[in-house]
Enzyme design. Structure first.
Site, PDB file in Angstrom:
ATOM      1  N   GLU A 133      -5.308  -5.056  10.597  1.00 15.67           N
ATOM      2  CA  GLU A 133      -4.329  -3.990  10.782  1.00 15.67           C
ATOM      3  C   GLU A 133      -4.646  -3.217  12.062  1.00 15.67           C
ATOM      4  O   GLU A 133      -5.467  -2.287  12.041  1.00 15.67           O
ATOM      5  CB  GLU A 133      -4.380  -3.024   9.596  1.00 15.67           C
ATOM      6  CG  GLU A 133      -4.024  -3.648   8.274  1.00 15.67           C
ATOM      7  CD  GLU A 133      -3.393  -2.634   7.339  1.00 15.67           C
ATOM      8  OE1 GLU A 133      -2.309  -2.905   6.833  1.00 15.67           O
ATOM      9  OE2 GLU A 133      -3.980  -1.554   7.143  1.00 15.67           O
TER      10      GLU A 133
ATOM     11  N   HIS B  17      -9.566   0.876   4.657  1.00 18.18           N
ATOM     12  CA  HIS B  17      -8.298   1.098   5.375  1.00 18.18           C
ATOM     13  C   HIS B  17      -8.567   2.049   6.541  1.00 18.18           C
ATOM     14  O   HIS B  17      -9.383   2.970   6.432  1.00 18.18           O
ATOM     15  CB  HIS B  17      -7.258   1.695   4.420  1.00 18.18           C
ATOM     16  CG  HIS B  17      -5.876   1.716   4.998  1.00 18.18           C
ATOM     17  ND1 HIS B  17      -5.482   2.682   5.891  1.00 18.18           N
ATOM     18  CD2 HIS B  17      -4.817   0.894   4.831  1.00 18.18           C
ATOM     19  CE1 HIS B  17      -4.223   2.450   6.245  1.00 18.18           C
ATOM     20  NE2 HIS B  17      -3.794   1.363   5.616  1.00 18.18           N
TER      21      HIS B  17
ATOM     22  N   GLU C 201      -7.042   4.520   7.616  1.00 15.69           N
ATOM     23  CA  GLU C 201      -6.866   5.950   7.314  1.00 15.69           C
ATOM     24  C   GLU C 201      -8.110   6.504   6.623  1.00 15.69           C
ATOM     25  O   GLU C 201      -8.471   7.666   6.804  1.00 15.69           O
ATOM     26  CB  GLU C 201      -5.599   6.146   6.465  1.00 15.69           C
ATOM     27  CG  GLU C 201      -4.342   5.976   7.318  1.00 15.69           C
ATOM     28  CD  GLU C 201      -3.113   5.493   6.574  1.00 15.69           C
ATOM     29  OE1 GLU C 201      -3.089   5.535   5.332  1.00 15.69           O
ATOM     30  OE2 GLU C 201      -2.165   5.049   7.252  1.00 15.69           O
TER      31      GLU C 201
ATOM     32  N   GLY D  38       2.324   2.350  10.627  1.00 16.61           N
ATOM     33  CA  GLY D  38       3.248   3.461  10.461  1.00 16.61           C
ATOM     34  C   GLY D  38       3.969   3.869  11.735  1.00 16.61           C
ATOM     35  O   GLY D  38       4.596   4.932  11.772  1.00 16.61           O
TER      36      GLY D  38
ATOM     37  N   ASN E 270       0.864  -1.185   0.000  1.00 10.63           N
ATOM     38  CA  ASN E 270       0.000   0.000   0.000  1.00 10.63           C
ATOM     39  C   ASN E 270       0.901   1.236   0.000  1.00 10.63           C
ATOM     40  O   ASN E 270       1.481   1.569   1.027  1.00 10.63           O
ATOM     41  CB  ASN E 270      -0.899  -0.021   1.250  1.00 10.63           C
ATOM     42  CG  ASN E 270      -1.695   1.253   1.402  1.00 10.63           C
ATOM     43  OD1 ASN E 270      -1.834   2.035   0.456  1.00 10.63           O
ATOM     44  ND2 ASN E 270      -2.236   1.476   2.596  1.00 10.63           N
ATOM     45  N   TRP E 271       0.982   1.880  -1.147  1.00 10.18           N
ATOM     46  CA  TRP E 271       1.894   3.032  -1.265  1.00 10.18           C
ATOM     47  C   TRP E 271       1.302   4.297  -0.665  1.00 10.18           C
ATOM     48  O   TRP E 271       1.981   5.323  -0.595  1.00 10.18           O
ATOM     49  CB  TRP E 271       2.226   3.288  -2.732  1.00 10.18           C
ATOM     50  CG  TRP E 271       3.010   2.202  -3.410  1.00 10.18           C
ATOM     51  CD1 TRP E 271       3.305   0.960  -2.932  1.00 10.18           C
ATOM     52  CD2 TRP E 271       3.601   2.282  -4.714  1.00 10.18           C
ATOM     53  NE1 TRP E 271       4.043   0.261  -3.858  1.00 10.18           N
ATOM     54  CE2 TRP E 271       4.236   1.045  -4.960  1.00 10.18           C
ATOM     55  CE3 TRP E 271       3.641   3.274  -5.687  1.00 10.18           C
ATOM     56  CZ2 TRP E 271       4.911   0.790  -6.151  1.00 10.18           C
ATOM     57  CZ3 TRP E 271       4.307   3.017  -6.874  1.00 10.18           C
ATOM     58  CH2 TRP E 271       4.940   1.789  -7.097  1.00 10.18           C
ATOM     59  N   LYS E 272       0.051   4.244  -0.285  1.00  9.46           N
ATOM     60  CA  LYS E 272      -0.645   5.426   0.247  1.00  9.46           C
ATOM     61  C   LYS E 272      -0.473   6.607  -0.716  1.00  9.46           C
ATOM     62  O   LYS E 272      -0.379   6.391  -1.924  1.00  9.46           O
ATOM     63  CB  LYS E 272      -0.137   5.761   1.650  1.00  9.46           C
ATOM     64  CG  LYS E 272      -0.076   4.529   2.549  1.00  9.46           C
ATOM     65  CD  LYS E 272       0.050   4.894   3.997  1.00  9.46           C
ATOM     66  CE  LYS E 272       0.377   3.647   4.788  1.00  9.46           C
ATOM     67  NZ  LYS E 272       0.019   3.761   6.185  1.00  9.46           N
TER      68      LYS E 272
ATOM     69  N   SER F  83       3.414  -2.010  10.326  1.00  8.68           N
ATOM     70  CA  SER F  83       4.863  -1.983  10.562  1.00  8.68           C
ATOM     71  C   SER F  83       5.559  -3.313  10.241  1.00  8.68           C
ATOM     72  O   SER F  83       6.476  -3.728  10.954  1.00  8.68           O
ATOM     73  CB  SER F  83       5.162  -1.545  12.002  1.00  8.68           C
ATOM     74  OG  SER F  83       4.711  -0.210  12.199  1.00  8.68           O
TER      75      SER F  83
HETATM   76  C1  PEP Z   1      -0.738   0.193   5.818  1.00  8.83           C
HETATM   77  O1  PEP Z   1      -0.710   1.307   5.344  1.00  8.83           O
HETATM   78  O2  PEP Z   1      -1.667  -0.569   5.533  1.00  8.83           O
HETATM   79  C2  PEP Z   1       0.352  -0.219   6.705  1.00  8.83           C
HETATM   80  C3  PEP Z   1       0.284  -1.395   7.274  1.00  8.83           C
HETATM   81  O3  PEP Z   1       1.391   0.671   6.878  1.00  8.83           O
HETATM   82  P1  PEP Z   1       2.810   0.367   7.578  1.00  8.83           P
HETATM   83  O4  PEP Z   1       3.313  -0.945   7.007  1.00  8.83           O
HETATM   84  O5  PEP Z   1       3.666   1.528   7.192  1.00  8.83           O
HETATM   85  O6  PEP Z   1       2.574   0.250   9.029  1.00  8.83           O
END
Ligand code: PEP
Length: 262
Positions: free
Chosen positions: A172, A100, A102, A178, A15-17, A218
């Site tokens: 998640e 997600h 976010e 993050g 997931n590049w966001k 993470s």
């Molecule tokens: C995500 O954005 O879904 C995610 C898991 O981010 P990160 O790996 O940076 O924690």
């Protein structure tokens, strides 16, 4: 008579966001495509921003790499300024991340919105990667199972078994995204085991045995081995580390080594 292969095919989704222009996205994929292409036994899905999907389609066409979107709207067309429809997404890719944290947190997406999107994704032959996860406060209050169980149930409301078994769920925990603080492998395994048990109760053993459930939060090249050694995890949804070619290749290679189906 040959027995059907009931093993779950692992997935690593990046997931590049909101990172990378279309040109930068091309450069990033060019840097890792050969190494990702030789990873066997696991599906690798790259989820760049919408505007990078179109140029990437050609680049990954001859490879085993799949593309996914990070979101979509729950209508097919019309006066929805700024939104992207499932028809447009399905034109370019096979997967779509939905719900997600976010999007839930910053854009007010509800479980009902996620549910509409999941159903519409299936209508357009997209495989949803539906995210669920608890906040730190909910975790500390002992509410993890209640929260993720409710997100799972509401997100899947009205989704028939033949589609539910195709689902990819991403567990998640919000406090792990993050932050550099991944869930312990044992905790991730326990919550994913709980989600699988919920799928069994909602549907059947067939559905719970077939749906892929990923861990996200993470994941790094350093912790992926310990995480993927857990039996309930069918792969990872990777944010930050998916933008680092060496790390992402390593995450995919280790996942395929431990979980891959050959
Ligand atoms: C995500 O954005 O879904 C995610 C898991 O981010 P990160 O790996 O940076 O924690």
């Amino acid at each position: 008579m040959p027995q059907p292969d009931l093993r779950r095919h692992p997935i690593i989704a990046g997931n590049w966001k909101m990172n990378k222009t279309a040109d930068e996205a091309m450069d990033l994929v060019e840097e890792m495509i050969d190494d990702l292409d030789v990873v066997e036994g696991a599906t690798i899905v790259l989820c760049p921003p919408f505007v990078a999907l179109y140029p990437l389609v050609d680049l990954v066409e001859q490879s085993s790499i799949m593309l996914g979107a990070q979101n979509m709207y729950y209508e097919e067309a019309g006066a929805y300024t700024g939104e992207i429809s499932p028809v447009m997404v399905a034109d370019l890719c096979d997967y779509v991340i939905l719900g997600h944290s976010e999007r839930r947190q910053y854009f007010g997406e509800s479980d009902a919105d996620v549910n509409k999107k999941v159903k519409l994704a299936f209508k357009h032959s997209l495989i949803p990667i539906m995210c669920v996860g608890e906040t730190l406060a909910q975790r500390e209050a002992g509410e993890t199972e209640r929260v993720v169980g409710s997100q799972l149930r509401l997100g899947l409301e009205g989704v028939p078994p033949h589609q539910a078994r195709e689902m990819v769920i991403a567990y998640e925990p919000i406090w792990a995204i993050g932050t550099g603080h991944a869930a312990t492998p044992q905790d991730a395994n326990a919550t994913i085991g709980y989600l699988r048990q919920q799928l069994r109760e909602l549907y059947s053993a067939v559905v719970s045995g077939a749906a892929r459930i990923l861990y996200g939060g993470s994941v790094t090249a350093a912790n992926v081995r310990d995480l993927m050694n857990q039996p309930e995890l069918d792969g990872a949804l990777v944010g930050g580390a998916s933008l680092k070619p060496d790390d992402f290749v390593r995450i995919c290679a280790v996942t395929a080594e431990l979980k891959g189906i050959r």
